[in-house]
Write a protein that holds these residues in place. Structure first.
Motif, PDB file in Angstrom:
ATOM      1  N   CYS A 192       0.875  -1.177   0.000  1.00 30.14           N
ATOM      2  CA  CYS A 192       0.000   0.000   0.000  1.00 30.14           C
ATOM      3  C   CYS A 192       0.909   1.223   0.000  1.00 30.14           C
ATOM      4  CB  CYS A 192      -0.882  -0.029   1.252  1.00 30.14           C
ATOM      5  SG  CYS A 192      -1.922   1.431   1.414  1.00 30.14           S
ATOM      6  N   SER A 193       1.841   1.293   0.969  1.00 25.87           N
ATOM      7  CA  SER A 193       2.742   2.443   1.066  1.00 25.87           C
ATOM      8  C   SER A 193       4.192   1.996   1.056  1.00 25.87           C
ATOM      9  CB  SER A 193       2.553   3.167   2.400  1.00 25.87           C
ATOM     10  OG  SER A 193       1.218   3.489   2.610  1.00 25.87           O
ATOM     11  N   ALA A 194       5.028   2.808   0.428  1.00 25.53           N
ATOM     12  CA  ALA A 194       6.468   2.645   0.611  1.00 25.53           C
ATOM     13  C   ALA A 194       6.772   3.110   2.032  1.00 25.53           C
ATOM     14  CB  ALA A 194       7.224   3.501  -0.397  1.00 25.53           C
ATOM     15  N   GLU A 195       7.463   2.279   2.809  1.00 22.45           N
ATOM     16  CA  GLU A 195       7.761   2.630   4.201  1.00 22.45           C
ATOM     17  C   GLU A 195       9.247   2.943   4.371  1.00 22.45           C
ATOM     18  OE1 GLU A 195       6.296  -0.876   6.163  1.00 22.45           O
ATOM     19  OE2 GLU A 195       4.212  -0.484   5.563  1.00 22.45           O
ATOM     20  N   ASP A 222       4.259 -13.604 -11.955  1.00 19.28           N
ATOM     21  CA  ASP A 222       3.364 -13.018 -12.958  1.00 19.28           C
ATOM     22  C   ASP A 222       3.207 -11.503 -12.807  1.00 19.28           C
ATOM     23  OD1 ASP A 222       2.875 -15.361 -14.218  1.00 19.28           O
ATOM     24  OD2 ASP A 222       0.900 -15.723 -13.324  1.00 19.28           O
ATOM     25  N   VAL A 223       3.843 -10.933 -11.782  1.00 16.50           N
ATOM     26  CA  VAL A 223       3.659  -9.498 -11.528  1.00 16.50           C
ATOM     27  C   VAL A 223       4.318  -8.670 -12.625  1.00 16.50           C
ATOM     28  CG1 VAL A 223       4.175  -7.607  -9.934  1.00 16.50           C
ATOM     29  CG2 VAL A 223       3.451  -9.844  -9.055  1.00 16.50           C
ATOM     30  N   ASN A 224       3.555  -7.722 -13.189  1.00 18.20           N
ATOM     31  CA  ASN A 224       4.067  -6.875 -14.266  1.00 18.20           C
ATOM     32  C   ASN A 224       4.496  -5.504 -13.784  1.00 18.20           C
ATOM     33  OD1 ASN A 224       1.292  -8.353 -15.480  1.00 18.20           O
ATOM     34  ND2 ASN A 224       3.224  -8.790 -16.505  1.00 18.20           N
ATOM     35  N   TYR A 225       3.753  -4.971 -12.820  1.00 18.00           N
ATOM     36  CA  TYR A 225       4.081  -3.644 -12.294  1.00 18.00           C
ATOM     37  C   TYR A 225       4.183  -3.714 -10.786  1.00 18.00           C
ATOM     38  CZ  TYR A 225       3.301  -1.477 -16.805  1.00 18.00           C
ATOM     39  OH  TYR A 225       3.404  -1.121 -18.127  1.00 18.00           O
ATOM     40  N   PHE A 226       5.177  -3.003 -10.248  1.00 22.63           N
ATOM     41  CA  PHE A 226       5.346  -2.920  -8.804  1.00 22.63           C
ATOM     42  C   PHE A 226       4.681  -1.633  -8.333  1.00 22.63           C
ATOM     43  CE2 PHE A 226       7.627  -1.597  -4.975  1.00 22.63           C
ATOM     44  CZ  PHE A 226       7.591  -2.765  -4.229  1.00 22.63           C
ATOM     45  N   ARG A 227       3.653  -1.775  -7.492  1.00 17.74           N
ATOM     46  CA  ARG A 227       2.946  -0.596  -6.994  1.00 17.74           C
ATOM     47  C   ARG A 227       3.460  -0.179  -5.621  1.00 17.74           C
ATOM     48  NH1 ARG A 227      -2.465   0.147  -4.427  1.00 17.74           N
ATOM     49  NH2 ARG A 227      -1.137   1.231  -2.932  1.00 17.74           N
ATOM     50  N   SER A 228       3.351   1.101  -5.333  1.00 13.27           N
ATOM     51  CA  SER A 228       3.657   1.563  -3.995  1.00 13.27           C
ATOM     52  C   SER A 228       3.158   2.986  -3.852  1.00 13.27           C
ATOM     53  CB  SER A 228       5.162   1.500  -3.783  1.00 13.27           C
ATOM     54  OG  SER A 228       5.448   1.940  -2.493  1.00 13.27           O
ATOM     55  N   GLY A 229       2.431   3.248  -2.771  1.00 16.35           N
ATOM     56  CA  GLY A 229       1.959   4.610  -2.514  1.00 16.35           C
ATOM     57  C   GLY A 229       3.096   5.421  -1.925  1.00 16.35           C
ATOM     58  N   ILE A 230       3.291   6.613  -2.452  1.00 18.92           N
ATOM     59  CA  ILE A 230       4.373   7.487  -1.999  1.00 18.92           C
ATOM     60  C   ILE A 230       3.775   8.634  -1.186  1.00 18.92           C
ATOM     61  CG2 ILE A 230       6.134   9.106  -2.848  1.00 18.92           C
ATOM     62  CD1 ILE A 230       6.865   6.179  -3.338  1.00 18.92           C
ATOM     63  N   TRP A 231       2.641   9.120  -1.699  1.00 20.57           N
ATOM     64  CA  TRP A 231       1.849  10.125  -0.969  1.00 20.57           C
ATOM     65  C   TRP A 231       0.539   9.444  -0.650  1.00 20.57           C
ATOM     66  CZ3 TRP A 231       3.987  11.140  -5.872  1.00 20.57           C
ATOM     67  CH2 TRP A 231       5.149  11.925  -5.858  1.00 20.57           C
ATOM     68  N   LYS A 254       8.489  -3.028 -13.726  1.00 18.77           N
ATOM     69  CA  LYS A 254       8.050  -1.657 -13.995  1.00 18.77           C
ATOM     70  C   LYS A 254       7.386  -1.117 -12.736  1.00 18.77           C
ATOM     71  CE  LYS A 254       7.907  -1.407 -18.847  1.00 18.77           C
ATOM     72  NZ  LYS A 254       7.634  -2.490 -19.774  1.00 18.77           N
ATOM     73  N   THR A 255       7.266   0.210 -12.643  1.00 19.04           N
ATOM     74  CA  THR A 255       6.807   0.806 -11.384  1.00 19.04           C
ATOM     75  C   THR A 255       5.519   1.598 -11.552  1.00 19.04           C
ATOM     76  OG1 THR A 255       8.244   2.668 -11.840  1.00 19.04           O
ATOM     77  CG2 THR A 255       9.116   0.949 -10.388  1.00 19.04           C
ATOM     78  N   ALA A 256       4.770   1.686 -10.438  1.00 20.79           N
ATOM     79  CA  ALA A 256       3.470   2.365 -10.465  1.00 20.79           C
ATOM     80  C   ALA A 256       3.231   3.083  -9.149  1.00 20.79           C
ATOM     81  CB  ALA A 256       2.364   1.325 -10.681  1.00 20.79           C
ATOM     82  N   THR A 257       2.679   4.291  -9.238  1.00 19.43           N
ATOM     83  CA  THR A 257       2.313   5.000  -8.005  1.00 19.43           C
ATOM     84  C   THR A 257       1.114   5.908  -8.227  1.00 19.43           C
ATOM     85  OG1 THR A 257       3.278   6.052  -6.052  1.00 19.43           O
ATOM     86  CG2 THR A 257       3.704   7.145  -8.147  1.00 19.43           C
ATOM     87  N   ILE A 264      -3.095  -5.749  -6.440  1.00 21.37           N
ATOM     88  CA  ILE A 264      -3.232  -6.383  -5.124  1.00 21.37           C
ATOM     89  C   ILE A 264      -2.108  -5.914  -4.200  1.00 21.37           C
ATOM     90  CG2 ILE A 264      -3.270  -8.605  -3.897  1.00 21.37           C
ATOM     91  CD1 ILE A 264      -4.537  -9.882  -6.317  1.00 21.37           C
ATOM     92  N   GLU A 265      -2.498  -5.387  -3.037  1.00 19.10           N
ATOM     93  CA  GLU A 265      -1.487  -4.883  -2.093  1.00 19.10           C
ATOM     94  C   GLU A 265      -0.736  -6.041  -1.439  1.00 19.10           C
ATOM     95  OE1 GLU A 265      -3.184  -0.491  -0.995  1.00 19.10           O
ATOM     96  OE2 GLU A 265      -3.517  -2.077   0.474  1.00 19.10           O
TER      97      GLU A 265
END
Ligand code: PEP
Ligand code: MN
Length: 360
Positions: free
Chosen positions: A26-29, A45-54, A84-87, A228-229
């Protein structure tokens, strides 16, 4: 905005052979946390790495994200794992920083989609970008608001577009954190069949043990992907602890999900399907016919009440009908929730009919 085949080009070009998967915390810590999770998601199978920054938090005082420093950690994720990255971006400053740090996919959060001012600011800041931009549904179940946000991006020449279905908030307590209202997502798919739609079971359920079932429903409804978090220590996550799953669980979920095809060419399957669909068409026509007849009777009641100057609504009678119908429904395998929804809608139509007559 019209549906265009090219809307899904960015996704088709990925040639995945499975639903698109976006996963990560959910968040980058901390830098260590981000990299550890990313390494565990590498070669899956993960294509994009998600992480909330704000992080948009409902109430102040909670962890509100690490800010721009986290974007550097995401750059490291890409260097070290190839993911790949996502925010999430929620204003022009976020967009500028995310683009500067070469984030590959940006999403607009549910609390931003509700605000046309914010969406326009983000669209202007992103104008002409070739990054992928996904729009989460607004917190309230409003399809126009959701589509309006997509249109603002589309008008800013952003071509790699898609939406994320993360459910809707309600005053009523339900088993979901945000109720899915699948019909709304289906309506969007019907209007824009080529607009990629990703499901977010994490924010819909709010609970990790419900994530599999909601993901399966989404795939059964032809969703194009899942976000998915994921956290290596979910219980101690700084935000959304109850809904995050470990990378290991995520990999298992992906393995267990049944991926459905949109159609099959086999003749026998198609014959049987047409036959069943013909039956459904007949029944649907009967339903409409019956409802029309029911409203005619209701009109008659309206006339009677008008003569005697009696109020349209009689709560006792209405509660008795509802109770009966729930019982009848149960015997026919209909859920209480469905019977309630259906009869509330029928009742409302009936009231509208009688109102018209009484006030004529
Ligand atoms: C998130 O994805 O972490 C998030 C804040 O989601 P939403 O905008 O759907 O609440
Ligand atoms: Mn979250």
């Amino acid at each position: 905005m019209e549906n265009r085949k090219e809307m899904r080009k960015w996704l088709d070009d990925m040639n995945l052979g499975h639903p698109l998967v976006i996963a990560g915390p959910c968040s980058a810590e901390t830098e260590e946390q981000v990299l550890k999770i990313a390494h565990e998601l590498k070669d899956t199978d993960v294509n994009y790495f998600r992480s909330g920054i704000w992080k948009p938090r409902t109430r102040p005082g909670n962890f509100e994200g690490v800010g721009a420093i986290g974007l550097k950690w995401l750059q490291k994720v890409k260097e070290e794992t190839g993911l790949k990255t996502a925010t999430e971006v929620a204003n022009k400053a976020h967009v500028d920083l995310a683009l500067e740090h070469d984030i590959d996919l940006l999403w607009i959060g549910a609390r931003s989609t509700v605000s046309p001012f914010i969406v326009q600011e983000i669209a202007d800041a992103l104008k002409g970008t070739d990054k992928i931009v996904l729009v989460k549904n607004p917190v309230n179940p409003d399809l126009s608001l959701w589509l309006g946000a997509v249109e603002r991006l589309y008008s800013a020449d952003i071509e790699k577009l898609g939406v994320i279905h993360r459910g809707f908030s309600t005053y009523e307590k339900t088993k979901y954190r945000n109720i899915p209202e699948w019909q709304l997502a289906i309506e969007l798919q019907t209007k824009f069949p080529d607009l990629p739609i990703i499901n977010d079971p994490s924010h819909i359920t709010g609970k990790r043990d419900m994530i599999f079932d909601v993901s399966q429903t989404a795939l059964d409804l032809n969703f194009d992907g899942l976000i998915i978090e994921t956290h290596y220590d979910p219980d101690n996550a700084w935000s959304d602890a109850a809904q995050q799953v470990t990378p290991k669980t995520l990999i298992q979920i992906m393995k267990d999900l049944r991926i459905r095809k949109e159609t099959d060419e086999e003749a026998e399957y198609n014959n049987k399907l047409s036959n069943l669909r013909a039956q459904i068409d007949v029944l649907d026509n009967q339903l409409i016919d019956l409802l029309g007849k029911r409203m005619k009777v209701s009109d008659g009641i309206g006339e009677l009440k008008k003569q005697k100057n009696v109020a349209v609504l009689q709560s006792n009678r209405w509660n008795a009908i509802l109770g009966n119908m729930i019982l009848e429904g149960e015997q026919r395998g209909l859920s209480e929730e469905f019977v309630l929804r259906m009869f509330k809608a029928i009742h409302q139509e009936s009231i509208n009919h009688q109102e018209k007559i009484i006030n004529a």
